[in-house]
Enzyme design. Structure first.
Site, PDB file in Angstrom:
ATOM      1  N   GLU A   1      45.230  49.017  50.133  1.00  0.00           N
ATOM      2  CA  GLU A   1      43.864  49.475  49.897  1.00  0.00           C
ATOM      3  C   GLU A   1      42.963  49.017  51.034  1.00  0.00           C
ATOM      4  O   GLU A   1      42.470  47.884  51.023  1.00  0.00           O
ATOM      5  CB  GLU A   1      43.321  48.891  48.587  1.00  0.00           C
TER       6      GLU A   1
ATOM      7  N   GLY B   1      35.723  52.638  46.969  1.00  0.00           N
ATOM      8  CA  GLY B   1      34.421  52.968  46.382  1.00  0.00           C
ATOM      9  C   GLY B   1      33.447  53.600  47.362  1.00  0.00           C
ATOM     10  O   GLY B   1      32.251  53.688  47.094  1.00  0.00           O
TER      11      GLY B   1
ATOM     12  N   HIS C   1      43.175  41.831  44.432  1.00  0.00           N
ATOM     13  CA  HIS C   1      42.282  42.957  44.745  1.00  0.00           C
ATOM     14  C   HIS C   1      41.213  42.470  45.724  1.00  0.00           C
ATOM     15  O   HIS C   1      40.728  41.338  45.618  1.00  0.00           O
ATOM     16  CB  HIS C   1      41.645  43.502  43.467  1.00  0.00           C
TER      17      HIS C   1
ATOM     18  N   SER D   1      39.252  55.361  47.179  1.00  0.00           N
ATOM     19  CA  SER D   1      38.662  56.692  46.994  1.00  0.00           C
ATOM     20  C   SER D   1      39.690  57.789  46.708  1.00  0.00           C
ATOM     21  O   SER D   1      39.522  58.928  47.132  1.00  0.00           O
ATOM     22  CB  SER D   1      37.784  57.060  48.200  1.00  0.00           C
TER      23      SER D   1
ATOM     24  N   LYS E   1      37.977  48.200  36.697  1.00  0.00           N
ATOM     25  CA  LYS E   1      37.045  47.154  37.143  1.00  0.00           C
ATOM     26  C   LYS E   1      36.151  46.740  35.963  1.00  0.00           C
ATOM     27  O   LYS E   1      36.630  46.670  34.844  1.00  0.00           O
ATOM     28  CB  LYS E   1      36.245  47.641  38.351  1.00  0.00           C
TER      29      LYS E   1
ATOM     30  N   GLU F   1      38.152  42.980  45.923  1.00  0.00           N
ATOM     31  CA  GLU F   1      36.898  42.501  45.310  1.00  0.00           C
ATOM     32  C   GLU F   1      37.053  41.058  44.846  1.00  0.00           C
ATOM     33  O   GLU F   1      36.105  40.269  44.909  1.00  0.00           O
ATOM     34  CB  GLU F   1      36.492  43.433  44.153  1.00  0.00           C
TER      35      GLU F   1
ATOM     36  N   ASN G   1      42.322  51.478  37.772  1.00  0.00           N
ATOM     37  CA  ASN G   1      41.641  50.180  37.825  1.00  0.00           C
ATOM     38  C   ASN G   1      40.195  50.411  37.406  1.00  0.00           C
ATOM     39  O   ASN G   1      39.400  50.917  38.182  1.00  0.00           O
ATOM     40  CB  ASN G   1      41.713  49.609  39.250  1.00  0.00           C
TER      41      ASN G   1
HETATM   42  P1  PGA Z   1      38.122  53.446  44.267  1.00  0.00           P
HETATM   43  O1  PGA Z   1      38.714  51.980  43.948  1.00  0.00           O
HETATM   44  O2  PGA Z   1      39.171  54.427  43.826  1.00  0.00           O
HETATM   45  O3  PGA Z   1      36.873  53.536  43.438  1.00  0.00           O
HETATM   46  O4  PGA Z   1      37.864  53.496  45.719  1.00  0.00           O
HETATM   47  C1  PGA Z   1      40.068  51.691  44.159  1.00  0.00           C
HETATM   48  C2  PGA Z   1      40.337  50.244  43.873  1.00  0.00           C
HETATM   49  O5  PGA Z   1      39.469  49.403  44.122  1.00  0.00           O
HETATM   50  O6  PGA Z   1      41.425  49.884  43.398  1.00  0.00           O
END
Ligand code: PGA
Length: 245
Positions: free
Chosen positions: A161, A167, A93, A206, A9, A95, A7
């Site tokens: 998640e 992140g 997601h 992460s 983003k 976000e 992903n």
């Molecule tokens: P990350 O993001 O691996 O940077 O924690 C995962 C995601 O948001 O799908």
């Protein structure tokens, strides 16, 4: 079957994406039982699709609208996503839920619209730290999964998640992951019947080359949804290799 999904983003430009494809292709050997997908920003979908499809890499969109067409400035229909070469779409997601007001009500329609257009929905679910501390993790997951009620029998993937692990460099521990994935599996069985037993459940938050093997060893973890670490072609290729081993 295992699944590894990048992903990206809102990261990378055309030149970076093109370089990613060249570098990743050097280190990637396909394996039958491991599906690899990349969800780049929309403007880079064709770059990835055209450069990596022959290697068996599929592309996913990061979002899609439920209406088939019309006056929805800034949105993309599922038909357009499919037309851009995608085989799947990330939906829900955290976000999008937190920053763009994505609701479970909208997600019911999005899952339906994706399936109608033969796009695989990758539904993301997960609790915030405040919800975990209030011991609401399971009820949050249950509500978020309920959008699959009434989904058709086409393929669906789910990603657990935990919002606090995204992140942050802080992964959930194997106990927390195992407990959540076991719960999700049971809910999927209740909602989807027999199909619920085989829906791949990915972990995200992460994920990195250093922790992926351990995460994959947890029962009911079928793969990873990888953000930050997927921007580096070598790291992503390494995670794919881990999933293949
Ligand atoms: P990350 O993001 O691996 O940077 O924690 C995962 C995601 O948001 O799908």
């Amino acid at each position: 079957m295992r699944c590894v999904v990048a992903n990206w983003k809102m990261n990378l430009l055309y030149a970076d994406a093109s370089n990613f494809c060249t570098e990743f292709a050097k280190h990637y050997t396909p394996a039958e039982d491991v599906r690899v997908a990349i969800a780049p920003p929309t403007v880079l979908l064709w770059t990835i699709h055209s450069q990596l499809r022959e290697r068996g890499i599929t592309t996913f969109a990061q979002n899609g609208h439920f209406e088939p067409k019309g006056a929805f400035t800034g949105e993309l229909s599922m038909a357009q996503i499919r037309d851009a070469g995608c085989s799947g779409v990330i939906l829900g997601h955290s976000e999008r839920r937190q920053m763009f007001g994505e609701t479970n009500e909208a997600l019911v329609k999005k899952v339906h619209a994706a399936q109608e257009r033969k796009l695989l929905p990758l539904l993301c679910i997960g609790e915030t730290m405040a919800e975990r501390e209030r011991e609401q993790t399971f009820s949050v997951l249950q509500t978020q999964l309920s959008v699959l009620k009434g989904a058709s029998r086409g393929p669906i993937w789910v990603a657990y998640e935990p919002v606090w692990a995204i992140g942050t460099g802080r992964t959930a521990d194997t106990y927390q992951i195992g407990e959540a994935h076991a719960f999700i599996r049971e809910e999927l069985r209740v909602i989807l019947g027999e199909q619920g037993g085989s829906v791949p459940i990915l972990y995200g938050g992460s994920v990195a080359p250093q922790n992926f093997e351990q995460i994959l060893s947890v029962p009911e973890v079928a793969g990873g949804l990888v953000g930050g670490a997927s921007l580096d072609p070598m790291a992503f290729a390494q995670m794919v290799k881990i999933a293949q081993s």
